[in-house]
Write a protein that holds these residues in place. Structure first.
Motif, mmCIF file in Angstrom:
data_model
loop_
_atom_site.group_PDB
_atom_site.id
_atom_site.type_symbol
_atom_site.label_atom_id
_atom_site.label_comp_id
_atom_site.label_asym_id
_atom_site.label_seq_id
_atom_site.Cartn_x
_atom_site.Cartn_y
_atom_site.Cartn_z
ATOM 1 N N LEU A 136 0.838 -1.206 0.000
ATOM 2 C CA LEU A 136 0.000 0.000 0.000
ATOM 3 C C LEU A 136 0.871 1.254 0.000
ATOM 4 O O LEU A 136 2.095 1.187 0.087
ATOM 5 C CB LEU A 136 -0.909 -0.013 1.232
ATOM 6 C CG LEU A 136 -1.827 -1.246 1.384
ATOM 7 C CD1 LEU A 136 -2.622 -1.156 2.680
ATOM 8 C CD2 LEU A 136 -2.770 -1.386 0.189
ATOM 9 N N GLN A 190 1.494 4.616 2.161
ATOM 10 C CA GLN A 190 1.272 5.246 3.459
ATOM 11 C C GLN A 190 1.824 6.666 3.440
ATOM 12 O O GLN A 190 2.881 6.910 2.870
ATOM 13 C CB GLN A 190 2.024 4.500 4.570
ATOM 14 C CG GLN A 190 1.658 3.036 4.711
ATOM 15 C CD GLN A 190 2.267 2.407 5.968
ATOM 16 O OE1 GLN A 190 2.606 3.110 6.920
ATOM 17 N NE2 GLN A 190 2.397 1.103 5.965
ATOM 18 N N TYR A 239 2.667 9.923 6.181
ATOM 19 C CA TYR A 239 2.748 10.506 7.519
ATOM 20 C C TYR A 239 2.981 11.991 7.353
ATOM 21 O O TYR A 239 4.006 12.403 6.806
ATOM 22 C CB TYR A 239 3.884 9.859 8.327
ATOM 23 C CG TYR A 239 3.586 8.398 8.599
ATOM 24 C CD1 TYR A 239 2.892 8.015 9.743
ATOM 25 C CD2 TYR A 239 3.936 7.409 7.676
ATOM 26 C CE1 TYR A 239 2.564 6.684 9.980
ATOM 27 C CE2 TYR A 239 3.611 6.073 7.904
ATOM 28 C CZ TYR A 239 2.934 5.725 9.063
ATOM 29 O OH TYR A 239 2.604 4.406 9.279
ATOM 30 N N ALA A 269 8.472 7.409 12.737
ATOM 31 C CA ALA A 269 7.496 6.349 12.435
ATOM 32 C C ALA A 269 7.963 5.557 11.211
ATOM 33 O O ALA A 269 7.835 4.329 11.163
ATOM 34 C CB ALA A 269 6.107 6.939 12.205
ATOM 35 N N ILE A 307 -3.166 12.695 -0.382
ATOM 36 C CA ILE A 307 -3.905 12.046 0.715
ATOM 37 C C ILE A 307 -5.036 11.193 0.137
ATOM 38 O O ILE A 307 -5.287 10.076 0.581
ATOM 39 C CB ILE A 307 -4.419 13.112 1.721
ATOM 40 C CG1 ILE A 307 -3.220 13.645 2.520
ATOM 41 C CG2 ILE A 307 -5.504 12.567 2.630
ATOM 42 C CD1 ILE A 307 -3.486 14.818 3.412
ATOM 43 N N LYS A 308 -5.702 11.729 -0.886
ATOM 44 C CA LYS A 308 -6.783 10.968 -1.534
ATOM 45 C C LYS A 308 -6.233 9.714 -2.191
ATOM 46 O O LYS A 308 -6.866 8.659 -2.185
ATOM 47 C CB LYS A 308 -7.494 11.836 -2.579
ATOM 48 C CG LYS A 308 -8.490 12.787 -1.951
ATOM 49 C CD LYS A 308 -9.332 13.490 -2.994
ATOM 50 C CE LYS A 308 -10.265 14.484 -2.318
ATOM 51 N NZ LYS A 308 -10.743 15.520 -3.220
ATOM 52 N N PHE A 309 -5.045 9.830 -2.770
ATOM 53 C CA PHE A 309 -4.438 8.719 -3.504
ATOM 54 C C PHE A 309 -3.935 7.615 -2.565
ATOM 55 O O PHE A 309 -3.992 6.430 -2.896
ATOM 56 C CB PHE A 309 -3.279 9.254 -4.353
ATOM 57 C CG PHE A 309 -2.556 8.205 -5.140
ATOM 58 C CD1 PHE A 309 -3.146 7.633 -6.269
ATOM 59 C CD2 PHE A 309 -1.292 7.772 -4.766
ATOM 60 C CE1 PHE A 309 -2.481 6.648 -6.997
ATOM 61 C CE2 PHE A 309 -0.627 6.792 -5.484
ATOM 62 C CZ PHE A 309 -1.221 6.226 -6.606
ATOM 63 N N ALA A 310 -3.485 7.990 -1.380
ATOM 64 C CA ALA A 310 -2.857 7.033 -0.455
ATOM 65 C C ALA A 310 -3.882 6.087 0.170
ATOM 66 O O ALA A 310 -5.086 6.348 0.161
ATOM 67 C CB ALA A 310 -2.117 7.794 0.637
ATOM 68 N N ASP A 311 -3.372 4.984 0.706
ATOM 69 C CA ASP A 311 -4.238 3.989 1.360
ATOM 70 C C ASP A 311 -4.284 4.176 2.869
ATOM 71 O O ASP A 311 -5.261 3.817 3.516
ATOM 72 C CB ASP A 311 -3.689 2.580 1.084
ATOM 73 C CG ASP A 311 -3.581 2.302 -0.401
ATOM 74 O OD1 ASP A 311 -4.626 2.189 -1.044
ATOM 75 O OD2 ASP A 311 -2.437 2.233 -0.917
ATOM 76 N N LEU A 312 -3.190 4.681 3.421
ATOM 77 C CA LEU A 312 -3.091 4.869 4.870
ATOM 78 C C LEU A 312 -2.494 6.248 5.109
ATOM 79 O O LEU A 312 -1.440 6.561 4.554
ATOM 80 C CB LEU A 312 -2.195 3.780 5.470
ATOM 81 C CG LEU A 312 -2.045 3.752 6.997
ATOM 82 C CD1 LEU A 312 -1.648 2.360 7.473
ATOM 83 C CD2 LEU A 312 -1.085 4.776 7.549
ATOM 84 N N VAL A 313 -3.188 7.057 5.861
ATOM 85 C CA VAL A 313 -2.685 8.404 6.139
ATOM 86 C C VAL A 313 -2.802 8.690 7.634
ATOM 87 O O VAL A 313 -3.885 8.551 8.212
ATOM 88 C CB VAL A 313 -3.462 9.485 5.343
ATOM 89 C CG1 VAL A 313 -2.921 10.885 5.658
ATOM 90 C CG2 VAL A 313 -3.403 9.213 3.843
ATOM 91 N N SER A 314 -1.691 9.070 8.244
ATOM 92 C CA SER A 314 -1.700 9.516 9.639
ATOM 93 C C SER A 314 -1.256 10.973 9.674
ATOM 94 O O SER A 314 -0.235 11.329 9.099
ATOM 95 C CB SER A 314 -0.721 8.687 10.485
ATOM 96 O OG SER A 314 -1.228 7.400 10.716
ATOM 97 N N ARG A 315 -2.062 11.776 10.356
ATOM 98 C CA ARG A 315 -1.692 13.189 10.520
ATOM 99 C C ARG A 315 -1.209 13.382 11.952
ATOM 100 O O ARG A 315 -1.981 13.169 12.896
ATOM 101 C CB ARG A 315 -2.882 14.102 10.224
ATOM 102 C CG ARG A 315 -2.499 15.590 10.161
ATOM 103 C CD ARG A 315 -3.696 16.500 9.888
ATOM 104 N NE ARG A 315 -4.361 16.220 8.639
ATOM 105 C CZ ARG A 315 -3.945 16.620 7.435
ATOM 106 N NH1 ARG A 315 -2.847 17.331 7.335
ATOM 107 N NH2 ARG A 315 -4.617 16.305 6.350
ATOM 108 N N ILE A 316 0.053 13.746 12.083
ATOM 109 C CA ILE A 316 0.661 13.867 13.411
ATOM 110 C C ILE A 316 0.601 15.325 13.839
ATOM 111 O O ILE A 316 1.270 16.176 13.264
ATOM 112 C CB ILE A 316 2.109 13.331 13.387
ATOM 113 C CG1 ILE A 316 2.094 11.883 12.866
ATOM 114 C CG2 ILE A 316 2.734 13.434 14.774
ATOM 115 C CD1 ILE A 316 3.401 11.147 12.948
ATOM 116 N N LYS A 317 -0.250 15.556 14.806
ATOM 117 C CA LYS A 317 -0.496 16.923 15.247
ATOM 118 C C LYS A 317 0.384 17.253 16.448
ATOM 119 O O LYS A 317 0.467 16.478 17.398
ATOM 120 C CB LYS A 317 -1.983 17.049 15.641
ATOM 121 C CG LYS A 317 -2.432 18.471 15.888
ATOM 122 C CD LYS A 317 -3.913 18.516 16.210
ATOM 123 C CE LYS A 317 -4.249 19.671 17.153
ATOM 124 N NZ LYS A 317 -3.532 20.911 16.998
#
Lengths: 176, 176
Positions: free
Chosen positions: B6, B8, B10, B20, B148-158
């Motif tokens: 996939l 991903q 970050y 990560a 982000i739309k294209f990716a399968d896994l997205v984590s937003r680190i705030k």
């Protein structure tokens, strides 16, 4: 650690909390720092977390404490999980006294707090006993507000997308 | 990679994106997967990123591409950074063709996009050429919506808290 040691928290529902801690351990090991990596609520015998093996191979001391969790296993009583978690805190207390490490990671300890197995004050009291130059990293979703206030660095990892939502199962080498 | 590969991402302003990715590389290496770790806009000669050395030692191939950034160095022209970034994409294209790896990390590529040195479509076109079983991880703040739309896994680190806000400078073994 050659500088002031802070308290870091990685929380939130997104992927990247444990891996961020592992990456930090690797960075510290690369500088020759002494690293202790402790996980709570993880069962290495079942899942064989490969990162634990690599951390060990690179000089970190790795311990899995309080492996059980009553939400994951209905036959496990919450009281026995609390007992295991308290033993875990006792173990960490000795680690802090030993002053052997530069970086201490306590992976998934926030899960102990979220599950009510440990009280936030118990964890904060323990952290207050840390040597000044020891960096401590706590991970796991659901970090309590009081812990966030106490910490020096907090990252909240938000799930924007995760393949679990598309029913893609845990993948070896990626999720464990 | 023994499963579907996939994409991903970050992103976000908090600490933990690169670490990560490094942690994920370590997990994959622990399972015997082949890992390629590429960084953009990083100058290992200046900062000596210790995680790069440890990744190499554990079997990953590590490359630092497009080391310059016109925001970090005013004497660097944006056009030359774009040229370096495009060369970087060319390098990655060859990596994809080679089908040698299970996990490819492109650290800070989002910075190339945020800085306008690369177009999102250029990166997405490249990713569309990846072997189906290759997992790709992209890091860096400011990931564009299209990615982000294209990716399968997205984590937003705030960032909830960061010691930089208290004027604590970058610390060896922690920030680099």
């Amino acid at each position: 650690m050659k500088s002031i040691g802070l308290i870091q928290v990685y929380t939130g529902d997104g992927k990247g909390k444990t891996t961020a801690a592992v990456g930090l351990a690797i960075r510290a090991l690369g500088h020759g720092f002494k690293v202790c990596y402790i996980s709570f609520h993880k069962n290495p015998e079942k899942w064989g977390y490969s990162e634990h093996a690599v951390l060990k191979k690179n000089g970190a001391d790795v311990f899995a404490l309080a492996g059980k969790h009553s939400l994951c296993n209905k036959r496990v009583h919450a009281a026995s999980v609390r007992e295991d978690c308290l033993k875990g805190l006792g173990f960490i207390k000795e680690i802090l006294k030993g002053k052997k490490y530069d970086l201490l990671i306590i992976d998934e300890i926030n899960i102990s707090l979220r599950g009510g197995y440990l009280k936030t004050d118990e964890v904060i009291s323990l952290l207050q006993e840390k040597p000044p130059d020891l960096e401590v990293v706590l991970t796991g979703r659901g970090a309590p507000v009081k812990l966030i206030k106490f910490a020096d660095l907090v990252s909240r990892i938000k799930k924007v997308k995760h393949p679990y939502d598309k029913s893609i199962k845990r993948r070896k080498g990626i999720e464990y």
